[in-house]
Design a protein around this motif. Structure first.
Motif, PDB file in Angstrom:
ATOM      1  N   SER A 268      -6.860   0.122  -3.463  1.00 51.54           N
ATOM      2  CA  SER A 268      -7.922   0.589  -2.576  1.00 51.54           C
ATOM      3  C   SER A 268      -8.922   1.481  -3.295  1.00 51.54           C
ATOM      4  O   SER A 268      -8.649   2.010  -4.380  1.00 51.54           O
ATOM      5  CB  SER A 268      -7.302   1.362  -1.403  1.00 51.54           C
ATOM      6  OG  SER A 268      -6.698   2.566  -1.883  1.00 51.54           O
TER       7      SER A 268
ATOM      8  N   GLN B 229     -15.015  -2.532   1.249  1.00 48.23           N
ATOM      9  CA  GLN B 229     -15.103  -1.187   0.685  1.00 48.23           C
ATOM     10  C   GLN B 229     -15.453  -1.232  -0.797  1.00 48.23           C
ATOM     11  O   GLN B 229     -16.243  -0.403  -1.288  1.00 48.23           O
ATOM     12  CB  GLN B 229     -13.768  -0.446   0.878  1.00 48.23           C
ATOM     13  CG  GLN B 229     -13.453  -0.063   2.314  1.00 48.23           C
ATOM     14  CD  GLN B 229     -12.835  -1.220   3.095  1.00 48.23           C
ATOM     15  OE1 GLN B 229     -12.594  -2.301   2.544  1.00 48.23           O
ATOM     16  NE2 GLN B 229     -12.600  -0.986   4.371  1.00 48.23           N
ATOM     17  N   TRP B 230     -14.915  -2.199  -1.497  1.00 48.59           N
ATOM     18  CA  TRP B 230     -15.197  -2.287  -2.930  1.00 48.59           C
ATOM     19  C   TRP B 230     -16.633  -2.767  -3.186  1.00 48.59           C
ATOM     20  O   TRP B 230     -17.251  -2.344  -4.164  1.00 48.59           O
ATOM     21  CB  TRP B 230     -14.194  -3.189  -3.639  1.00 48.59           C
ATOM     22  CG  TRP B 230     -12.979  -2.434  -4.051  1.00 48.59           C
ATOM     23  CD1 TRP B 230     -11.712  -2.549  -3.570  1.00 48.59           C
ATOM     24  CD2 TRP B 230     -12.938  -1.380  -5.018  1.00 48.59           C
ATOM     25  NE1 TRP B 230     -10.881  -1.648  -4.171  1.00 48.59           N
ATOM     26  CE2 TRP B 230     -11.597  -0.915  -5.069  1.00 48.59           C
ATOM     27  CE3 TRP B 230     -13.879  -0.776  -5.838  1.00 48.59           C
ATOM     28  CZ2 TRP B 230     -11.197   0.112  -5.913  1.00 48.59           C
ATOM     29  CZ3 TRP B 230     -13.476   0.251  -6.688  1.00 48.59           C
ATOM     30  CH2 TRP B 230     -12.166   0.693  -6.723  1.00 48.59           C
TER      31      TRP B 230
ATOM     32  N   LYS C 143      -9.744   4.339  -2.230  1.00 47.35           N
ATOM     33  CA  LYS C 143      -9.163   5.675  -2.177  1.00 47.35           C
ATOM     34  C   LYS C 143      -8.328   5.967  -3.420  1.00 47.35           C
ATOM     35  O   LYS C 143      -8.420   7.054  -3.996  1.00 47.35           O
ATOM     36  CB  LYS C 143      -8.304   5.802  -0.924  1.00 47.35           C
ATOM     37  CG  LYS C 143      -7.568   7.123  -0.822  1.00 47.35           C
ATOM     38  CD  LYS C 143      -6.649   7.143   0.388  1.00 47.35           C
ATOM     39  CE  LYS C 143      -5.821   8.421   0.426  1.00 47.35           C
ATOM     40  NZ  LYS C 143      -4.876   8.434   1.587  1.00 47.35           N
TER      41      LYS C 143
ATOM     42  N   GLY D 279       0.800  -1.215   0.000  1.00 52.49           N
ATOM     43  CA  GLY D 279       0.000   0.000   0.000  1.00 52.49           C
ATOM     44  C   GLY D 279       0.834   1.267   0.000  1.00 52.49           C
ATOM     45  O   GLY D 279       0.493   2.250   0.664  1.00 52.49           O
TER      46      GLY D 279
ATOM     47  N   SER E 123      -7.538  -6.077  -1.721  1.00 52.71           N
ATOM     48  CA  SER E 123      -7.695  -4.637  -1.934  1.00 52.71           C
ATOM     49  C   SER E 123      -8.758  -4.004  -1.052  1.00 52.71           C
ATOM     50  O   SER E 123      -9.085  -2.828  -1.246  1.00 52.71           O
ATOM     51  CB  SER E 123      -8.054  -4.372  -3.410  1.00 52.71           C
ATOM     52  OG  SER E 123      -7.125  -4.988  -4.276  1.00 52.71           O
ATOM     53  N   GLY E 124      -9.298  -4.768  -0.101  1.00 56.10           N
ATOM     54  CA  GLY E 124     -10.362  -4.240   0.748  1.00 56.10           C
ATOM     55  C   GLY E 124     -11.723  -4.570   0.180  1.00 56.10           C
ATOM     56  O   GLY E 124     -12.403  -3.686  -0.380  1.00 56.10           O
TER      57      GLY E 124
END
Length: 474
Positions: free
Chosen positions: A297, A332-333, A299, A60, A328-329
């Motif tokens: 991410s 959140q995705w 973001k 990251g 990659s999370g």
């Protein structure tokens, strides 16, 4: 065990790169120098960039740093692989080229030994045998027969001095004295009579340079063309799938399948727009995004994924997670995908007018307690209806068979992405690319729209597949 495997992999990597440097740089140069040092810097530096790019993505690191490292680092991986394959192929060419050169040299030596054809020579005749010209003035017989002592020995003043006529005849030779001296010096330095030439490459060195040059050209050309193929966007592939339980009203139903877009440091918003335009251009009834959408991410990649909000289909767009979502999370995705107007199917099912559409999580979700659950997605459905399942990995086909699925749509393999990677992918997947049947269940595996790591494809064209369902009742 992990340490042993890691040590073995490191040994293979070091040996392979030493071999690459030897064939491309050491064997093509006469001795140590800047070329060999530059080759060592290129090989070692390329791998440092590649490893750093991989670590930066996983750790990251700042997104700008990932972008700076990704292009040279990942492209080096592709170039190094095809350089190694090309140099290995050159080992078969090397002895054939050397044999050809040896035979050509032998023919030249044979031709030189034979020499040019010599013209027949006339026998040498004495002066008395040469017929006199009838017009030549005749000398007195006494002068021809005898000579005086003075004529023989000469006087002290004139002894050894040539007659005026003789001096005139010798004048050109005197004028050429500097040239004669130069020729004499050259002959003394080189008894063969030829000036020394600059030394040319040996036969072995010449062969090494030809093979290395051909290998480098082939590798760079292959990677260049494969990278262009990815960046220009996926092609549309159309596949008809007959289904026994599909009603006649659904005959010709079109599902646009897209997988493995892999938005990340290399493939960004512009690439996402190309994928969306390609999908919308097929005018599908339904869109299925079967995992590995991103490598990063929300973001960093939220703006790159924004064009997905433009996807249009009569019955909507659906999404299931791939293994890279869990790097990659995933949570959140999933929320971001939902915000873009795409419905995630998280071990769940929806009933469409003519068939059931189900989706299961990827196997990588098991580490987070979010693995696939076929019973939850398919357990209580009406088995008289056709079931279409979205599952990222082809290995999930065996569970699909057990639950009576008619068609599973998957990705994950990239079709091998880089030949001969398809043979490696076949070791871990029941199907690498295309449509196959397992009992009463059919499995379709897409090559994917993007590329992971190296933005390059060789022998596995990126695609968006339009699955056209066909009713056997029609």
């Amino acid at each position: 065990m992990v340490i042993v495997f890691g040590a073995l992999a490191l040994a293979v990597l070091v040996t392979g790169n030493w071999y690459l440097w030897r064939r491309l740089f050491r064997d093509t140069t006469r001795g140590p120098g800047w070329a060999r040092r530059a080759g060592a810097v290129l090989v070692v530096g390329g791998w440092v960039l590649a490893v750093t790019a991989l670590v930066a993505e996983r750790a990251g690191a700042p997104f700008w740093l990932q972008q700076v490292l990704a292009w040279p680092g990942f492209l080096w991986l592709a170039v190094a692989m095809y350089l190694l394959l090309a140099v290995l192929a050159g080992e078969a060419v090397r002895p054939l080229l050397r044999l050809f050169l040896e035979r050509r040299a032998a023919r030249r030596l044979a031709d030189a030994a034979a020499g040019p054809l010599k013209a027949p020579q006339e026998p040498v005749r004495t002066l008395s045998e040469v017929p006199a010209s009838p017009d030549a003035p005749k000398a007195p017989e006494a002068a021809q027969a005898t000579s005086t002592p003075e004529e023989t020995t000469g006087t002290p003043e004139t002894a050894g001095a040539p007659e005026p006529a003789a001096r005139d005849a010798d004048a050109p030779a005197a004028a050429d004295a500097p040239a004669a001296a130069t020729a004499t010096a050259t002959t003394a330095a080189d008894p063969t009579g030829t000036a020394p030439a600059a030394p040319g490459p040996t036969r072995r060195l010449f062969v090494s340079r030809v093979v290395a040059g051909a290998a480098a050209t082939a590798a760079v050309g292959t990677v260049g063309y494969g990278t262009y193929g990815v960046l220009r966007g996926p092609k549309v592939k159309r596949v008809t799938v007959p289904l026994a339980k599909l009603p006649r009203a659904a005959h010709g139903y079109r599902i646009a399948v897209v997988s493995d877009i892999h938005l990340g440091p290399v493939l960004g918003r512009g690439f996402a727009q190309k994928v969306v335009d390609t999908i919308n251009g097929t005018q599908p009834d339904l869109i299925a995004v079967v995992g590995d959408l991103v490598d990063g991410s929300v973001k960093d990649l939220g703006p790159a994924a924004a064009p997905l909000a433009q996807l249009k289909a009569r019955h909507g767009s659906f999404f299931v997670t791939g293994n890279h979502e869990y790097f990659s999370g995933a949570e959140q995705w999933i929320e971001e995908v939902r915000r873009l107007g795409i419905r995630p199917l998280l071990n769940e099912r929806t009933e469409l007018p003519w068939f059931d559409l189900a989706g299961v999580n990827d196997l990588a979700g098991e580490s987070e307690g979010q693995g696939p659950d076929f019973a939850k997605a398919l357990g209580d459905r009406d088995t008289a209806r056709t079931a279409v399942l979205l599952a990222h990995q082809p290995v999930q086909i065996h569970d699909a068979v057990d639950h009576g699925v008619d068609l599973q749509l998957s990705g994950h393999t990239h079709g091998g992405q880089l030949w001969p990677g398809n043979y490696v992918a076949a070791l871990a997947n029941p199907t690498v690319s295309g449509l196959e049947r397992y009992d009463d269940t059919q499995l379709y595996v897409s090559n994917g729209a993007g590329a992971w790591g190296m933005p390059t494809r060789v022998g596995a064209q990126s695609d968006v597949t339009v699955i056209e369902l066909a009713s056997l009742r029609a």
